[in-house]
Design an enzyme around this catalytic site. Sequence first.
Site, PDB file in Angstrom:
ATOM      1  N   LYS A 159     -11.593   8.923   0.111  1.00 52.47           N
ATOM      2  CA  LYS A 159     -11.565   8.013  -0.899  1.00 52.47           C
ATOM      3  C   LYS A 159     -12.554   7.546  -1.686  1.00 52.47           C
ATOM      4  O   LYS A 159     -13.680   7.403  -1.364  1.00 52.47           O
ATOM      5  CB  LYS A 159     -10.708   6.667  -0.365  1.00 52.47           C
ATOM      6  CG  LYS A 159     -10.486   5.718  -1.627  1.00 52.47           C
ATOM      7  CD  LYS A 159      -9.754   4.490  -0.876  1.00 52.47           C
ATOM      8  CE  LYS A 159      -8.308   4.538  -0.700  1.00 52.47           C
ATOM      9  NZ  LYS A 159      -7.589   3.366  -0.620  1.00 52.47           N
TER      10      LYS A 159
ATOM     11  N   GLU B  93       5.267  -4.767   6.432  1.00 50.61           N
ATOM     12  CA  GLU B  93       5.542  -6.249   6.397  1.00 50.61           C
ATOM     13  C   GLU B  93       6.859  -6.660   7.195  1.00 50.61           C
ATOM     14  O   GLU B  93       6.977  -7.878   7.712  1.00 50.61           O
ATOM     15  CB  GLU B  93       6.155  -6.585   4.752  1.00 50.61           C
ATOM     16  CG  GLU B  93       4.817  -6.529   3.752  1.00 50.61           C
ATOM     17  CD  GLU B  93       4.314  -5.060   3.581  1.00 50.61           C
ATOM     18  OE1 GLU B  93       4.929  -4.145   3.922  1.00 50.61           O
ATOM     19  OE2 GLU B  93       3.218  -4.875   2.815  1.00 50.61           O
TER      20      GLU B  93
ATOM     21  N   ARG C 184      10.693  -6.931   1.073  1.00 46.96           N
ATOM     22  CA  ARG C 184      11.343  -5.762   1.771  1.00 46.96           C
ATOM     23  C   ARG C 184      11.435  -6.366   3.098  1.00 46.96           C
ATOM     24  O   ARG C 184      12.129  -5.685   3.999  1.00 46.96           O
ATOM     25  CB  ARG C 184      10.339  -4.553   2.042  1.00 46.96           C
ATOM     26  CG  ARG C 184       9.020  -4.976   2.393  1.00 46.96           C
ATOM     27  CD  ARG C 184       8.427  -3.403   2.642  1.00 46.96           C
ATOM     28  NE  ARG C 184       8.631  -2.476   1.567  1.00 46.96           N
ATOM     29  CZ  ARG C 184       8.055  -1.283   1.623  1.00 46.96           C
ATOM     30  NH1 ARG C 184       7.244  -0.780   2.547  1.00 46.96           N
ATOM     31  NH2 ARG C 184       8.381  -0.260   0.368  1.00 46.96           N
TER      32      ARG C 184
HETATM   33  C1  LIG Z   1       4.770  -2.494   0.720  1.00 46.74           C
HETATM   34  C2  LIG Z   1       3.524  -2.508   0.348  1.00 46.74           C
HETATM   35  N1  LIG Z   1       2.463  -3.188   0.898  1.00 46.74           N
HETATM   36  C3  LIG Z   1       1.294  -3.253   0.485  1.00 46.74           C
HETATM   37  C4  LIG Z   1       0.927  -2.481  -0.795  1.00 46.74           C
HETATM   38  C5  LIG Z   1      -0.538  -2.524  -1.544  1.00 46.74           C
HETATM   39  N2  LIG Z   1      -1.380  -1.264  -1.142  1.00 46.74           N
HETATM   40  C6  LIG Z   1      -1.132  -0.672  -2.372  1.00 46.74           C
HETATM   41  S1  LIG Z   1      -2.096   0.927  -1.877  1.00 46.74           S
HETATM   42  C7  LIG Z   1      -2.392   0.360  -0.350  1.00 46.74           C
HETATM   43  C8  LIG Z   1      -3.147   1.224   0.656  1.00 46.74           C
HETATM   44  C9  LIG Z   1      -2.554   2.601   0.725  1.00 46.74           C
HETATM   45  O1  LIG Z   1      -3.111   3.304   1.384  1.00 46.74           O
HETATM   46  P1  LIG Z   1      -2.758   4.863   1.558  1.00 46.74           P
HETATM   47  O2  LIG Z   1      -1.468   5.041   1.567  1.00 46.74           O
HETATM   48  O3  LIG Z   1      -3.667   5.579   2.850  1.00 46.74           O
HETATM   49  O4  LIG Z   1      -3.474   5.526   0.246  1.00 46.74           O
HETATM   50  P2  LIG Z   1      -4.917   5.684  -0.439  1.00 46.74           P
HETATM   51  O5  LIG Z   1      -5.031   4.405  -1.127  1.00 46.74           O
HETATM   52  O6  LIG Z   1      -5.603   5.711   0.934  1.00 46.74           O
HETATM   53  O7  LIG Z   1      -4.895   6.988  -1.200  1.00 46.74           O
HETATM   54  C10 LIG Z   1      -1.658  -0.913  -0.260  1.00 46.74           C
HETATM   55  C11 LIG Z   1      -1.647  -1.562   1.176  1.00 46.74           C
HETATM   56  C12 LIG Z   1       1.788  -1.760  -1.462  1.00 46.74           C
HETATM   57  N3  LIG Z   1       1.773  -1.187  -2.557  1.00 46.74           N
HETATM   58  N4  LIG Z   1       3.060  -1.740  -0.823  1.00 46.74           N
HETATM   59 MG   LIG Z   2      -5.510   6.337   2.857  1.00 46.18          MG
END
Ligand SMILES: Cc1ncc(C[n+]2csc(CCOP(=O)(O)OP(=O)(O)O)c2C)c(N)n1
Ligand SMILES: [Mg+2]
Length: 633
Positions: free
Chosen positions: A282, A366, A394
């Site tokens: 990242k 969640e 959700r």
């Molecule tokens: C249901 C839900 N919970 C929390 C979030 C907040 N959120 C957005 S991106 C993220 C992290 C995503 O991590 P990853 O899937 O590994 O993607 P990366 O950012 O590392 O590319 C979170 C927790 C969300 N978008 N949806």
């Molecule tokens: Mg990730």
Amino acid sequence: MGLLDSIATPRDLRGLSDDQLSDLAAEIRDVLISTCARTGGHLGPNLGVVELTLAVHRVFDSPRDRVVLDTGHQSYVHKLVTGRADQFSTLRQEGGLSGYPSQTESEHDIVENSHASTSLSYADGLAKAYAIRGEDRHVVAVIGDGALTGGMAWEALNNIAIARDSKLVIVVNDNERSYTPTIGGLATALTRLRTNPRYEQVLDLVKKRLNQVPGVGGAAYDTLHAMKKGMKDALAPQGLFEDLGLKYVGPVDGHDRAAMEEVLTQAKKFGGPVIVHAITRKGFGYDPAERHEADQFHAPGPFDVQNGAEKPKGRIWTDHFSDAVVRLGERRQDVVALTAAMMHPVGLDEFQRRFPGRTFDVGIAEQHAVTSAAGLAMGGLHPVFAVYATFLNRAFDQVLMDVALHKCGVTFVLDRSGVTGDDGASHNGMWDMSILQVVPGLRLAAPRDAARLAELLDEAVLVDDAPTVVRFPKGPPPEDMEAVGRMGGADVMVREGEKDVLLVAVGSMVSTALEVADRLVAQGIGVTVVDPRWVKPVDPAVVEAAREHRLVVSVEDNGIVGGCGSVLLQTLNAEGVTTPVRLHGIPQEFLEHAKRPVILTRAGLDAQSLARSIVEDVSAVQHGHDEALTPNA
Ligand SMILES: Cc1ncc(C[n+]2csc(CCOP(=O)(O)OP(=O)(O)O)c2C)c(N)n1
Ligand SMILES: [Mg+2]
Ligand SMILES: CC(=O)[C@@H](O)[C@H](O)COP(=O)(O)O
């Protein structure tokens, strides 16, 4: 004129040489950094998928082949190579490009929902549809390791594993983190896969040796390659994906575009579901992001490109919650805290630092968080689950049937409630005060300022036989506003003149209501402004006040349907109160992204619009035309 200007569709990527593609990747990074420095946005995740996205769009043929991006926050590169480079400077701006995929923007975009862990289910459905329709189309789903911690992803994988005809390539974008390092057994399993390319290396080594043997070498290698599975079993533990029966390819360096293309080409030929495990970083390619302590620039606000220093944003509601919950943790040993992979964004990092054994990051899960909280409460503790309001949607059934049915004392702290704005329709927290109204026994509070946030949180955690909710919006709170009196459990904020209007203002709308009251009084209209504090259940004293006034007006930063105003109206009706009522709230629509104040004004929730509407309603009531008063849909 850079290369990017020559990319009108992904097919334009195919004519580029390796050197040109490297130059294009560098150009894309420059655009990402310079744009996000100005607009804010998901810089870290997008820097991490530059080569991966180029490879996907060179191997597959979007939009014939469908590219589904989980959560969608990493869609900037996809947008840049699907004909939107010339609009990219409008990212997340009103009327400009959304920060997430948008079907109205492009035929290359399909999933707009920013809620994580959904991509594999969409992809499963799409691939099955193409198979049934006999369409020779691939589906590529890009899902992060964080999103893989969401239960939906495993429900989908369970089905995909037996969907033999699905031409589905799942790219696991494994950068080892959500905001912070990804938690749980999955992270361990991915690490095992990530750090265990031994059989590939051994295979490559053998391939080189055998190919040096004239004649028999090639055949011997082919035999050996056929034994690869056997070798992998021998040399590497079965991966969790293969245990499900899924073909797994990887790990592959997600920043090596050529290697990614080679693996994706292999995967495409497979003709059935296959997992490609890409290893990325990242923030890759921008040092301040890669080195960023908290979350590798997951979602920074505007910043200085030279050093990555974000523009200071002052204390926001979250910071006040963070302080209040730490004070609570000091007083109450039974209080524990939960987050769904958003420890810092929801303000629990200090609580975690102080009480590490009483803080749980459950991953992007969640539903699990809510029912685990029910278990924690049944076990004698008082859990506080801090979550963005929209993401609790959700877990509604878990709130209803796992917490409320069992009368568990769980406190939900909903940050980013109401209009959030920049992140578009699926991020607005405009649903909670509607959906939670139907939960028997649940008590819901909406603080008007930071002082009331602390007060209401303390009151909430005293309830040990029902769910309680404290919800507040994104951004800085208003100055603390003191009441001029009490009305049952509600605060009276203004009491001026005759009882012409009872203005029931919920949470963050109280500060606006005070401005409205000034305008009404200036026009000789008597007004009582009341802040219910606890909006569910409706306070009987507010019902009695409604009986005594000529007009009742409610205003809330929530969808108009089924919100506090609706429930107040129902309650007045049930109590035989015939005072005309006007409801003001967010239109029950999916709202285009824009700044919060812009959206509130569009919804008529600014002081001037509200005052104008109330003056008209007062006049209507005075002239006996109150039939005109219907819920402000
Ligand atoms: C249901 C839900 N919970 C929390 C979030 C907040 N959120 C957005 S991106 C993220 C992290 C995503 O991590 P990853 O899937 O590994 O993607 P990366 O950012 O590392 O590319 C979170 C927790 C969300 N978008 N949806
Ligand atoms: Mg990730
Ligand atoms: C994609 C996602 O869901 C989060 O990254 C969210 O965009 C963050 O929102 P805030 O910027 O309000 O914390």
